[in-house]
Design a protein around this motif. Structure first.
Motif, PDB file in Angstrom:
ATOM      1  N   SER A   9       0.855  -1.180   0.000  1.00 50.38           N
ATOM      2  CA  SER A   9       0.000   0.000   0.000  1.00 50.38           C
ATOM      3  C   SER A   9       0.891   1.229   0.000  1.00 50.38           C
ATOM      4  CB  SER A   9      -0.908   0.038   1.238  1.00 50.38           C
ATOM      5  OG  SER A   9      -1.810  -1.055   1.246  1.00 50.38           O
ATOM      6  N   PRO A  17      -5.376   6.689  -0.495  1.00 48.11           N
ATOM      7  CA  PRO A  17      -4.311   5.752  -0.863  1.00 48.11           C
ATOM      8  C   PRO A  17      -4.102   5.671  -2.369  1.00 48.11           C
ATOM      9  CG  PRO A  17      -5.745   4.789   0.808  1.00 48.11           C
ATOM     10  CD  PRO A  17      -6.410   6.058   0.353  1.00 48.11           C
ATOM     11  N   SER A  20      -3.609   0.292  -2.562  1.00 50.53           N
ATOM     12  CA  SER A  20      -4.104  -0.304  -1.331  1.00 50.53           C
ATOM     13  C   SER A  20      -4.099  -1.825  -1.425  1.00 50.53           C
ATOM     14  CB  SER A  20      -5.518   0.198  -1.040  1.00 50.53           C
ATOM     15  OG  SER A  20      -6.006  -0.324   0.173  1.00 50.53           O
ATOM     16  N   ASP A  21      -3.278  -2.463  -0.601  1.00 47.86           N
ATOM     17  CA  ASP A  21      -3.262  -3.924  -0.439  1.00 47.86           C
ATOM     18  C   ASP A  21      -3.134  -4.644  -1.780  1.00 47.86           C
ATOM     19  OD1 ASP A  21      -3.256  -6.205   1.179  1.00 47.86           O
ATOM     20  OD2 ASP A  21      -5.422  -6.492   0.950  1.00 47.86           O
ATOM     21  N   GLY A 213      -6.669   3.355  -6.938  1.00 46.68           N
ATOM     22  CA  GLY A 213      -6.106   2.742  -5.739  1.00 46.68           C
ATOM     23  C   GLY A 213      -5.399   1.429  -5.976  1.00 46.68           C
TER      24      GLY A 213
END
Length: 270
Positions: A9, A17, A20-21, A213
């Motif tokens: 992330s 963000p 993200s992940d 993201g």
């Protein structure tokens, strides 16, 4: 060398963000294309590989080694990196631009320039451009010099950040052809970033479609993504909802022409 993103992330101060992940494995000797519109995090992800961007969380691994344990300068010099506008040094000749990294890593200047001259032919440039300066080259020539500079020290990994986005369509096609030929010959691990789905489908062994993201909305070979476009966002992004990927044929004289769902000719069948 393979690359692995493990739940990475990135959050910049005062903003949502950027990524993200995100998790992804880039196999060795393959071309993986990250494609998406602005704000999808594709360039942020690319720059995590050579530590030009540090993740807020998660890890990026190269052959199982966390890149954060590798000296950042040494890491960057070991990875080829090609930018949209070439990123060439305007006050240095073509040959000295290509020889930059070998000289910085201790190769004698004469030897580095000899290797740089050899790279001109590899990327389809004539020796006559060696002593010119970037401002004297066309956009396509500048991009070829950028690729030569990235490849001159024979890196295992090549990062390409919209490298062909600033040239006209004909030159862009020529540069894509050159990259396909080079990859066939050299077998690098390539991460290629673009906003153009047609370029992604043409160049990628695997294509990863991103939305805001760094969310993965489609992943697979170009054929897999076209055959099963998944959700509405992906269908719209690749043009499946507008008939652009649906082909039919009709005869024009003695030739069979392929047209898309809008009736636009896209090819001739043999």
């Amino acid at each position: 060398m393979g690359i692995e993103f493990e739940a990475v992330s990135k959050v910049y101060p005062g903003s949502s963000p950027a990524v993200s992940d995100f998790s992804l494995t880039v196999p060795s000797h393959r071309t993986v294309v990250l494609v998406g519109s602005s704000g999808s995090g594709k360039t942020t992800l690319l720059r995590m590989v050579n530590r030009m961007v540090e993740p807020s969380s998660g890890r990026v691994l190269i052959d199982g080694t966390d890149v954060r344990t590798i000296d950042a300068v040494g890491l960057r010099r070991s990875i080829g990196y090609v930018l949209q506008h070439g990123g060439l040094l305007p006050h240095r000749s073509v040959i000295d631009n290509i020889a930059t990294v070998p000289v910085l890593t201790g190769t004698p200047r004469r030897q580095a320039r000899k290797r740089a001259r050899e790279m001109l032919a590899t990327v389809g440039l004539d020796q006559s451009v060696a002593d010119r300066y970037p401002g004297q080259l066309s956009g396509g020539q500048q991009q070829r010099v950028g690729v030569a500079r990235a490849l001159v020290f024979d890196p295992d990994i090549l990062l390409m950040d919209e490298p062909f986005g600033a040239v006209d369509p004909i030159v862009r096609r020529e540069l894509q052809d050159s990259l396909l030929d080079l990859q066939s010959e050299l077998g690098k691990t390539i991460v290629f970033v673009t906003h153009d789905i047609d370029e992604a489908f043409r160049l990628g062994d695997e294509v990863v479609v991103l939305r805001t993201g760094g969310q993965i909305v489609g992943q697979g070979t170009p054929a897999q993504i076209m055959a099963e476009p998944g959700d509405d966002f992906l269908r719209s992004f690749i043009g499946a909802d507008r008939g652009e990927r649906t082909l039919r044929t009709h005869r024009v004289g003695d030739r069979t022409i392929a047209v898309d769902g809008t009736g636009r000719p896209v090819g001739v069948l043999e």
